[in-house]
Design a protein around this motif. Structure first.
Motif, PDB file in Angstrom:
ATOM      1  N   TRP A 128       0.831  -1.207   0.000  1.00  0.00           N
ATOM      2  CA  TRP A 128       0.000   0.000   0.000  1.00  0.00           C
ATOM      3  C   TRP A 128       0.867   1.260   0.000  1.00  0.00           C
ATOM      4  O   TRP A 128       0.508   2.258  -0.633  1.00  0.00           O
ATOM      5  CB  TRP A 128      -0.941  -0.028   1.204  1.00  0.00           C
ATOM      6  CG  TRP A 128      -1.886  -1.186   1.168  1.00  0.00           C
ATOM      7  CD1 TRP A 128      -2.497  -1.713   0.054  1.00  0.00           C
ATOM      8  CD2 TRP A 128      -2.323  -1.988   2.270  1.00  0.00           C
ATOM      9  NE1 TRP A 128      -3.294  -2.783   0.409  1.00  0.00           N
ATOM     10  CE2 TRP A 128      -3.207  -2.982   1.754  1.00  0.00           C
ATOM     11  CE3 TRP A 128      -2.058  -1.968   3.639  1.00  0.00           C
ATOM     12  CZ2 TRP A 128      -3.822  -3.922   2.568  1.00  0.00           C
ATOM     13  CZ3 TRP A 128      -2.675  -2.916   4.457  1.00  0.00           C
ATOM     14  CH2 TRP A 128      -3.541  -3.869   3.919  1.00  0.00           C
ATOM     15  N   ARG A 166       0.974   7.152  -6.628  1.00  0.00           N
ATOM     16  CA  ARG A 166      -0.174   8.027  -6.902  1.00  0.00           C
ATOM     17  C   ARG A 166      -0.001   9.429  -6.337  1.00  0.00           C
ATOM     18  O   ARG A 166      -0.503  10.407  -6.903  1.00  0.00           O
ATOM     19  CB  ARG A 166      -1.445   7.404  -6.323  1.00  0.00           C
ATOM     20  CG  ARG A 166      -1.853   6.115  -6.999  1.00  0.00           C
ATOM     21  CD  ARG A 166      -3.208   5.650  -6.484  1.00  0.00           C
ATOM     22  NE  ARG A 166      -3.575   4.363  -7.053  1.00  0.00           N
ATOM     23  CZ  ARG A 166      -4.699   3.709  -6.774  1.00  0.00           C
ATOM     24  NH1 ARG A 166      -5.573   4.240  -5.924  1.00  0.00           N
ATOM     25  NH2 ARG A 166      -4.959   2.545  -7.329  1.00  0.00           N
ATOM     26  N   SER A 185     -11.325   6.688  -7.230  1.00  0.00           N
ATOM     27  CA  SER A 185     -11.139   7.082  -5.839  1.00  0.00           C
ATOM     28  C   SER A 185     -12.257   7.996  -5.391  1.00  0.00           C
ATOM     29  O   SER A 185     -12.647   8.929  -6.084  1.00  0.00           O
ATOM     30  CB  SER A 185      -9.792   7.793  -5.663  1.00  0.00           C
ATOM     31  OG  SER A 185      -8.739   6.885  -5.897  1.00  0.00           O
ATOM     32  N   ILE A 231       1.995   1.853  -3.597  1.00  0.00           N
ATOM     33  CA  ILE A 231       0.937   2.442  -4.429  1.00  0.00           C
ATOM     34  C   ILE A 231       0.743   3.911  -4.076  1.00  0.00           C
ATOM     35  O   ILE A 231       0.546   4.761  -4.951  1.00  0.00           O
ATOM     36  CB  ILE A 231      -0.371   1.645  -4.261  1.00  0.00           C
ATOM     37  CG1 ILE A 231      -0.191   0.214  -4.774  1.00  0.00           C
ATOM     38  CG2 ILE A 231      -1.520   2.329  -5.007  1.00  0.00           C
ATOM     39  CD1 ILE A 231      -1.383  -0.686  -4.500  1.00  0.00           C
ATOM     40  N   TRP A 232       0.800   4.220  -2.779  1.00  0.00           N
ATOM     41  CA  TRP A 232       0.682   5.621  -2.345  1.00  0.00           C
ATOM     42  C   TRP A 232       1.763   6.478  -2.998  1.00  0.00           C
ATOM     43  O   TRP A 232       1.494   7.560  -3.519  1.00  0.00           O
ATOM     44  CB  TRP A 232       0.787   5.694  -0.822  1.00  0.00           C
ATOM     45  CG  TRP A 232       0.785   7.091  -0.284  1.00  0.00           C
ATOM     46  CD1 TRP A 232       1.847   7.962  -0.232  1.00  0.00           C
ATOM     47  CD2 TRP A 232      -0.337   7.801   0.268  1.00  0.00           C
ATOM     48  NE1 TRP A 232       1.461   9.159   0.318  1.00  0.00           N
ATOM     49  CE2 TRP A 232       0.139   9.089   0.632  1.00  0.00           C
ATOM     50  CE3 TRP A 232      -1.664   7.469   0.488  1.00  0.00           C
ATOM     51  CZ2 TRP A 232      -0.697  10.036   1.217  1.00  0.00           C
ATOM     52  CZ3 TRP A 232      -2.495   8.419   1.074  1.00  0.00           C
ATOM     53  CH2 TRP A 232      -2.017   9.686   1.422  1.00  0.00           C
ATOM     54  N   ILE A 278      -6.849   3.088  -1.690  1.00  0.00           N
ATOM     55  CA  ILE A 278      -5.717   2.208  -1.997  1.00  0.00           C
ATOM     56  C   ILE A 278      -5.897   0.842  -1.356  1.00  0.00           C
ATOM     57  O   ILE A 278      -5.731  -0.191  -2.017  1.00  0.00           O
ATOM     58  CB  ILE A 278      -4.402   2.868  -1.539  1.00  0.00           C
ATOM     59  CG1 ILE A 278      -4.065   4.050  -2.453  1.00  0.00           C
ATOM     60  CG2 ILE A 278      -3.260   1.856  -1.524  1.00  0.00           C
ATOM     61  CD1 ILE A 278      -2.894   4.886  -1.978  1.00  0.00           C
ATOM     62  N   ASP A 318      -7.969   8.914   0.268  1.00  0.00           N
ATOM     63  CA  ASP A 318      -7.031   8.371  -0.718  1.00  0.00           C
ATOM     64  C   ASP A 318      -6.473   7.030  -0.252  1.00  0.00           C
ATOM     65  O   ASP A 318      -6.378   6.072  -1.036  1.00  0.00           O
ATOM     66  CB  ASP A 318      -5.875   9.349  -0.958  1.00  0.00           C
ATOM     67  CG  ASP A 318      -6.292  10.539  -1.812  1.00  0.00           C
ATOM     68  OD1 ASP A 318      -7.191  10.374  -2.650  1.00  0.00           O
ATOM     69  OD2 ASP A 318      -5.721  11.626  -1.630  1.00  0.00           O
ATOM     70  N   PHE A 319      -6.116   6.950   1.029  1.00  0.00           N
ATOM     71  CA  PHE A 319      -5.548   5.694   1.529  1.00  0.00           C
ATOM     72  C   PHE A 319      -6.620   4.609   1.613  1.00  0.00           C
ATOM     73  O   PHE A 319      -6.341   3.433   1.341  1.00  0.00           O
ATOM     74  CB  PHE A 319      -4.896   5.900   2.896  1.00  0.00           C
ATOM     75  CG  PHE A 319      -3.985   4.768   3.274  1.00  0.00           C
ATOM     76  CD1 PHE A 319      -2.717   4.683   2.730  1.00  0.00           C
ATOM     77  CD2 PHE A 319      -4.402   3.771   4.146  1.00  0.00           C
ATOM     78  CE1 PHE A 319      -1.866   3.628   3.046  1.00  0.00           C
ATOM     79  CE2 PHE A 319      -3.567   2.717   4.469  1.00  0.00           C
ATOM     80  CZ  PHE A 319      -2.298   2.636   3.920  1.00  0.00           C
TER      81      PHE A 319
END
Length: 270
Positions: free
Chosen positions: A23, A30, A200, A26-27, A191, A187-188
């Motif tokens: 995760w 993005r 999102s 990915i954060w 994800i 946002d998290f």
């Protein structure tokens, strides 16, 4: 605007055994301009850290004190018993809690499993931490029942583990302050739930464009107008023109009949 937005950073707490690596990657892909800081916390202290503002969100083990907190369950872990490699349990694929009745089963103070009836015989003294309990298992003092990720975290070559089929399972959740559901928290959440960038929550989406009909793409059906002329063009328009003029649109100029030449007037018989 919240403090996490103002400083353009995001603090994520996580408890032992939970691996947020995927995760976090990915954060960073993005939101490269918003650094994510990981904060390791003991499982028993995770909810207090969130309520005290020590992190914007946290990966915790349920159950926790949910006062003032929101939580989204993410996954459930298998529960295992950690034993020495020469223990009888190591010879089977899995056990039940009753199979441990004759063994001392350690119960550390940081145990995260919600037991109704703990298996085995209790030790004289409870270990302070799971790490301490692992050392005691290696010394032959007793066995330890924990979520599988903790058994992996404290892996030793002289120990192994097997699933306990009827033990309570550990649920991992994402938690945050109810009153602090910021855009970065959303946002998290997106994800960890596997949402794509375009799906999102809280992000504007482009309005759907109307699809062009098959007839419009092929030029058939309703007559189309030639831009700037106001005149109808196309197959249907040709039929309309032919009908209005009394001429077939397929006969060419002058309305000549098939076979060539114009047909004269019929002669009268004398």
């Amino acid at each position: 605007m919240t403090s996490s937005d103002e400083t353009l950073s995001f603090r994520l707490a996580y408890v032992p055994g939970v691996t947020p690596t995927k995760w976090v990657r990915i954060w960073n892909e993005r939101l490269p301009g918003v650094p994510l800081t990981l904060i390791g916390v003991p499982a028993a202290e995770a909810s207090d850290v969130l309520r005290g503002g020590g992190a914007d969100a946290g990966l915790v083990r349920l159950p926790i004190d949910r006062t003032g907190l929101s939580a989204i369950p993410l996954y459930t872990e298998t529960t295992v018993v950690v034993v020495p490699k020469d223990h009888a349990v190591a010879a089977v694929d899995e056990v039940r809690a009753e199979d441990l009745a004759d063994d001392i089963v350690l119960h550390p103070l940081d145990d995260t499993l919600d037991w109704e009836h703990r298996p085995g015989r209790p030790a004289i003294e409870r270990p302070a931490t799971t790490a301490d309990a692992i050392e005691l298992v290696a010394a032959g003092v007793g066995l330890l029942v924990v979520p599988q990720s903790l058994a992996r975290l404290h892996h030793r070559k002289d120990l192994t583990y097997r699933p306990v089929s009827d033990a309570p399972e550990s649920r991992v959740a994402l938690s945050w302050l109810e009153d602090e559901t910021t855009d970065l928290v959303e946002d998290f959440i997106g994800i960890v739930r596997g949402r794509t960038v375009n799906s999102s929550r809280g992000r504007p989406k482009s309005p759907a464009q109307p699809k062009e009909s098959k007839a419009a793409r092929s030029g058939t059906g309703t007559a189309r107008r030639k831009p700037g002329t106001g005149k109808a063009v196309g197959k249907t328009a040709g039929k309309a023109v032919g009908k209005a003029s009394g001429k077939s649109p397929r006969s060419g100029s002058g309305g000549a009949a098939k076979g060539g030449g114009k047909r004269g007037k019929p002669r009268r018989r004398s």
